[in-house]
Scaffold this motif. Structure first.
Motif, PDB file in Angstrom:
ATOM      1  N   ALA A 207      -6.185   2.349   1.619  1.00 17.73           N
ATOM      2  CA  ALA A 207      -5.992   1.269   0.642  1.00 17.73           C
ATOM      3  C   ALA A 207      -5.772  -0.070   1.344  1.00 17.73           C
ATOM      4  O   ALA A 207      -6.214  -1.105   0.849  1.00 17.73           O
ATOM      5  N   LEU A 208      -5.107  -0.059   2.488  1.00 18.02           N
ATOM      6  CA  LEU A 208      -4.786  -1.302   3.189  1.00 18.02           C
ATOM      7  C   LEU A 208      -5.957  -1.886   3.968  1.00 18.02           C
ATOM      8  O   LEU A 208      -6.028  -3.108   4.142  1.00 18.02           O
ATOM      9  N   LEU A 209      -6.874  -1.052   4.446  1.00 19.77           N
ATOM     10  CA  LEU A 209      -7.980  -1.545   5.269  1.00 19.77           C
ATOM     11  C   LEU A 209      -8.769  -2.622   4.532  1.00 19.77           C
ATOM     12  O   LEU A 209      -9.160  -2.452   3.380  1.00 19.77           O
ATOM     13  N   GLY A 210      -8.959  -3.745   5.191  1.00 14.86           N
ATOM     14  CA  GLY A 210      -9.720  -4.848   4.619  1.00 14.86           C
ATOM     15  C   GLY A 210      -8.901  -5.812   3.778  1.00 14.86           C
ATOM     16  O   GLY A 210      -9.419  -6.820   3.308  1.00 14.86           O
ATOM     17  N   CYS A 211      -7.620  -5.516   3.579  1.00 12.88           N
ATOM     18  CA  CYS A 211      -6.772  -6.394   2.757  1.00 12.88           C
ATOM     19  C   CYS A 211      -6.294  -7.607   3.544  1.00 12.88           C
ATOM     20  O   CYS A 211      -6.262  -7.604   4.763  1.00 12.88           O
ATOM     21  N   ARG A 212      -5.913  -8.619   2.783  1.00  9.68           N
ATOM     22  CA  ARG A 212      -5.369  -9.856   3.341  1.00  9.68           C
ATOM     23  C   ARG A 212      -3.975 -10.070   2.743  1.00  9.68           C
ATOM     24  O   ARG A 212      -3.645  -9.488   1.704  1.00  9.68           O
ATOM     25  N   PRO A 213      -3.149 -10.921   3.379  1.00 10.14           N
ATOM     26  CA  PRO A 213      -1.837 -11.213   2.797  1.00 10.14           C
ATOM     27  C   PRO A 213      -1.966 -11.665   1.347  1.00 10.14           C
ATOM     28  O   PRO A 213      -2.851 -12.433   0.993  1.00 10.14           O
ATOM     29  N   GLY A 214      -1.106 -11.126   0.503  1.00 13.28           N
ATOM     30  CA  GLY A 214      -1.123 -11.435  -0.922  1.00 13.28           C
ATOM     31  C   GLY A 214      -1.874 -10.407  -1.751  1.00 13.28           C
ATOM     32  O   GLY A 214      -1.686 -10.339  -2.966  1.00 13.28           O
ATOM     33  N   ASP A 215      -2.720  -9.599  -1.110  1.00 13.33           N
ATOM     34  CA  ASP A 215      -3.473  -8.577  -1.850  1.00 13.33           C
ATOM     35  C   ASP A 215      -2.549  -7.455  -2.326  1.00 13.33           C
ATOM     36  O   ASP A 215      -1.630  -7.050  -1.614  1.00 13.33           O
ATOM     37  N   SER A 216      -2.799  -6.980  -3.530  1.00 12.77           N
ATOM     38  CA  SER A 216      -2.110  -5.804  -4.066  1.00 12.77           C
ATOM     39  C   SER A 216      -3.076  -4.639  -4.029  1.00 12.77           C
ATOM     40  O   SER A 216      -4.255  -4.807  -4.362  1.00 12.77           O
ATOM     41  N   VAL A 217      -2.579  -3.478  -3.618  1.00 14.11           N
ATOM     42  CA  VAL A 217      -3.433  -2.291  -3.577  1.00 14.11           C
ATOM     43  C   VAL A 217      -2.719  -1.122  -4.228  1.00 14.11           C
ATOM     44  O   VAL A 217      -1.494  -1.057  -4.249  1.00 14.11           O
ATOM     45  N   GLN A 218      -3.491  -0.241  -4.770  1.00 16.66           N
ATOM     46  CA  GLN A 218      -2.997   0.968  -5.410  1.00 16.66           C
ATOM     47  C   GLN A 218      -3.471   2.169  -4.595  1.00 16.66           C
ATOM     48  O   GLN A 218      -4.565   2.146  -4.030  1.00 16.66           O
ATOM     49  N   TYR A 219      -2.658   3.204  -4.552  1.00 15.87           N
ATOM     50  CA  TYR A 219      -3.032   4.426  -3.842  1.00 15.87           C
ATOM     51  C   TYR A 219      -2.267   5.598  -4.434  1.00 15.87           C
ATOM     52  O   TYR A 219      -1.275   5.410  -5.145  1.00 15.87           O
ATOM     53  N   ASP A 220      -2.755   6.793  -4.165  1.00 16.14           N
ATOM     54  CA  ASP A 220      -2.132   8.009  -4.683  1.00 16.14           C
ATOM     55  C   ASP A 220      -1.205   8.619  -3.640  1.00 16.14           C
ATOM     56  O   ASP A 220      -1.505   8.626  -2.448  1.00 16.14           O
TER      57      ASP A 220
ATOM     58  N   PRO B  60       1.777  12.113  -3.225  1.00 16.40           N
ATOM     59  CA  PRO B  60       2.092  13.399  -3.868  1.00 16.40           C
ATOM     60  C   PRO B  60       2.934  13.237  -5.130  1.00 16.40           C
ATOM     61  O   PRO B  60       2.894  14.068  -6.024  1.00 16.40           O
ATOM     62  N   ASP B  61       3.680  12.108  -5.220  1.00 19.46           N
ATOM     63  CA  ASP B  61       4.513  11.852  -6.399  1.00 19.46           C
ATOM     64  C   ASP B  61       3.798  11.065  -7.484  1.00 19.46           C
ATOM     65  O   ASP B  61       4.397  10.743  -8.497  1.00 19.46           O
ATOM     66  N   GLY B  62       2.543  10.693  -7.249  1.00 21.28           N
ATOM     67  CA  GLY B  62       1.795   9.945  -8.256  1.00 21.28           C
ATOM     68  C   GLY B  62       1.199   8.663  -7.712  1.00 21.28           C
ATOM     69  O   GLY B  62       1.215   8.391  -6.516  1.00 21.28           O
ATOM     70  N   HIS B  63       0.687   7.866  -8.615  1.00 21.43           N
ATOM     71  CA  HIS B  63       0.005   6.613  -8.290  1.00 21.43           C
ATOM     72  C   HIS B  63       1.045   5.518  -8.048  1.00 21.43           C
ATOM     73  O   HIS B  63       2.013   5.390  -8.805  1.00 21.43           O
ATOM     74  N   THR B  64       0.873   4.729  -7.008  1.00 20.95           N
ATOM     75  CA  THR B  64       1.795   3.638  -6.704  1.00 20.95           C
ATOM     76  C   THR B  64       1.037   2.500  -6.041  1.00 20.95           C
ATOM     77  O   THR B  64      -0.179   2.606  -5.848  1.00 20.95           O
ATOM     78  N   GLY B  65       1.734   1.459  -5.697  1.00 21.53           N
ATOM     79  CA  GLY B  65       1.069   0.321  -5.075  1.00 21.53           C
ATOM     80  C   GLY B  65       1.971  -0.439  -4.131  1.00 21.53           C
ATOM     81  O   GLY B  65       3.193  -0.249  -4.118  1.00 21.53           O
ATOM     82  N   VAL B  66       1.349  -1.303  -3.342  1.00 21.27           N
ATOM     83  CA  VAL B  66       2.068  -2.202  -2.438  1.00 21.27           C
ATOM     84  C   VAL B  66       1.375  -3.552  -2.453  1.00 21.27           C
ATOM     85  O   VAL B  66       0.212  -3.667  -2.852  1.00 21.27           O
ATOM     86  N   VAL B  67       2.105  -4.567  -2.012  1.00 26.34           N
ATOM     87  CA  VAL B  67       1.558  -5.902  -1.815  1.00 26.34           C
ATOM     88  C   VAL B  67       1.605  -6.167  -0.313  1.00 26.34           C
ATOM     89  O   VAL B  67       2.624  -5.914   0.339  1.00 26.34           O
ATOM     90  N   VAL B  68       0.499  -6.670   0.239  1.00 28.34           N
ATOM     91  CA  VAL B  68       0.460  -7.026   1.652  1.00 28.34           C
ATOM     92  C   VAL B  68       1.199  -8.359   1.806  1.00 28.34           C
ATOM     93  O   VAL B  68       0.788  -9.368   1.226  1.00 28.34           O
ATOM     94  N   VAL B  69       2.284  -8.358   2.558  1.00 26.65           N
ATOM     95  CA  VAL B  69       3.102  -9.551   2.768  1.00 26.65           C
ATOM     96  C   VAL B  69       2.556 -10.352   3.947  1.00 26.65           C
ATOM     97  O   VAL B  69       2.361 -11.561   3.845  1.00 26.65           O
TER      98      VAL B  69
END
Length: 158
Positions: free
Chosen positions: A125-138, A140-149
């Motif tokens: 999910a992080l590959l190719g992201c830039r600061p400020g990008d939000s990404v979602q990924y799966d 084992p506990d479910g779907h979640t996301g992070v923001v690249v700081v």
């Protein structure tokens, strides 16, 4: 991953260089215990010699793998700081507000809690992201996301 040479972080380079030095020392020790064909005695001695020869082969393969990886990393140059790639140091903010600085690598070390592999759900999910990008990924506990700081060393690091 691109299939070509991939950069690695300075920390990963140091770890590989240390492992290489340790393996070379171990190889010298094992090689020093091998006897010539004329010195080998009974079957137990022969079996012991075969085990040491197998150990030398394993050490030689790992030494070769590390040397190849370090050469490839040198060809690839430094890890990108404008976009997340293999070798990047990236700080992310999780949905609960916590932040963590991670390394995106090829292979996670068993005890390295800050390493994510490029083929893990978060790494992909992080590959190719830039600061400020939000990404979602799966997970084992479910779907979640992070923001690249940020990408690159965290403030205050060398």
């Amino acid at each position: 991953m691109t299939g070509g040479p991939e950069p690695i972080s300075a920390e990963a380079r140091r770890a590989l260089e240390q492992e290489l030095a340790d393996l070379r020392d171990e190889r010298r020790l094992v090689a020093g215990t091998l006897k010539s064909d004329t010195e080998v005695g009974d079957q137990a001695d022969q079996a012991d010699e075969l085990q040491r020869a197998d150990q030398l082969d394993r050490l030689d393969r790992r030494i070769g793998d590390i040397e190849e990886r370090l050469r490839g990393a040198s060809e690839a140059g430094p890890a990108p700081t404008d976009v997340v790639g293999v070798g990047s140091t990236v700080t992310v903010r999780f949905t609960d507000g916590s932040q963590e600085t991670l390394q995106v690598g090829e292979v996670a070390e068993a005890l390295d809690q800050t390493m994510v592999t490029a083929d893990s759900p978060l790494g992909r999910a992080l590959l190719g992201c830039r600061p400020g990008d939000s990404v979602q990924y799966d997970t084992p506990d479910g779907h979640t996301g992070v923001v690249v700081v940020s990408i690159g060393d965290t403030p205050g690091e060398d």
